[in-house]
Design an enzyme around this catalytic site. Structure first.
Site, short mmCIF file in Angstrom:
data_model
loop_
_atom_site.label_atom_id
_atom_site.label_comp_id
_atom_site.label_asym_id
_atom_site.label_seq_id
_atom_site.Cartn_x
_atom_site.Cartn_y
_atom_site.Cartn_z
N ASP A 42 0.91 -1.02 0.06
CA ASP A 42 0.00 0.08 -0.10
C ASP A 42 0.84 1.29 -0.15
OD1 ASP A 42 -2.34 -1.59 0.01
OD2 ASP A 42 -2.19 -1.39 2.36
N1 URA Z 1 -1.66 -6.07 3.84
C1 URA Z 1 -1.80 -4.76 4.02
O1 URA Z 1 -3.07 -4.39 4.28
N2 URA Z 1 -1.19 -3.67 3.20
C2 URA Z 1 -0.01 -3.97 2.53
O2 URA Z 1 0.53 -3.12 1.91
C3 URA Z 1 0.41 -5.30 2.56
C4 URA Z 1 -0.33 -6.30 3.20
#
Ligand code: URA
Length: 239
Positions: free
Chosen positions: A104
């Site tokens: 993310d």
């Molecule tokens: N899980 C999440 O919620 N975000 C990420 O970036 C990776 C795994």
């Protein structure tokens, strides 16, 4: 000199899947250094001239990098909001790399970048079982029941997650938060955040510290290093 199986070389050039490449070899459509090769185990080196149906195949050198993604960077090649992308960090290299999976925008940590389509497909396949270790700062504190739920596999959107490993790193009762290490084998969209949400905790900060046997050791945020051939081979064997 690195020797590779002919069908692998054809597959990596993007001509066909390995299985189709094997068929092409058996059918006598492939030459190596001017000679038709129909033997499946044949190995070729980096300089062998390979043709399929008379056309030379292009052999791009394959590269995979371990990148310490900073927070505030998107994991796509371009962003409609004009934000910085992981690809921007690799602009000075002569080949086009893309991320294996996603982190993310607000997640930092270990992200693999590659131009090896076969490796990317292998690692991103849902059947693939690579362990990913995350460290999350969450609101509140996990109860023993909630830890048990995460370990057994919580449900997100009616789908049950595979069992996770949970390790409490630090509890701050004054600030009412906790640092938790979570090891999972899947990679659904926002998976870690949704797993904690399903037991009523919000992720305030998230980082990926480990991917299979790879760690961020000796890297700082925004920096990368190329994987060795041995590391790439080991990744191809991970399940
Ligand atoms: N899980 C999440 O919620 N975000 C990420 O970036 C990776 C795994």
């Amino acid at each position: 000199m690195v020797l590779e199986r002919l069908q692998k070389v054809i597959a990596e050039a993007g001509i066909a899947s390995r299985r189709k490449a094997e068929k092409m070899i058996v059918e006598g459509r492939v030459t190596v250094d001017g000679k038709v090769v129909t033997q499946l185990g044949t190995k070729v080196n980096t300089f062998s001239n390979v043709t399929v149906d008379g056309e030379p195949i292009e052999r791009e050198s394959l590269h995979t990098y371990l990148f310490y993604k900073p927070r505030g960077v998107v994991s796509t090649a371009s962003d409609d909001k004009g934000r910085k992308t992981v690809v921007d960090y690799f602009k000075n290299l002569p080949y086009r790399l893309y991320p294996i999976g996603r982190l993310d925008y607000d997640t930092s940590g270990l992200l693999l970048m590659t131009n090896d389509g076969e490796l990317a497909n292998l690692l991103m396949h849902p059947r693939n079982n690579v362990a990913k270790v995350y460290v999350a700062k969450i609101t509140g504190q996990l109860t023993p029941e909630e830890i048990g739920q995460l370990k057994n596999g919580v449900k997100i959107d009616r789908r049950r997650c595979a069992p996770a490993k949970v390790k409490i790193i630090k509890t701050d009762r004054k600030k009412n938060n906790q640092i938790v290490q979570l090891t999972i084998h899947e990679g659904q969209y926002h998976q870690v955040k949704r797993m904690f949400k399903s037991v009523n905790h919000q992720v305030k900060k998230l980082a990926r510290e480990k991917y299979a046997f790879l760690t961020l050791a000796s890297l700082v945020s925004g920096k990368y290093r190329e994987l060795t051939h041995e590391e790439v081979d080991r990744l191809k064997d991970v399940d």
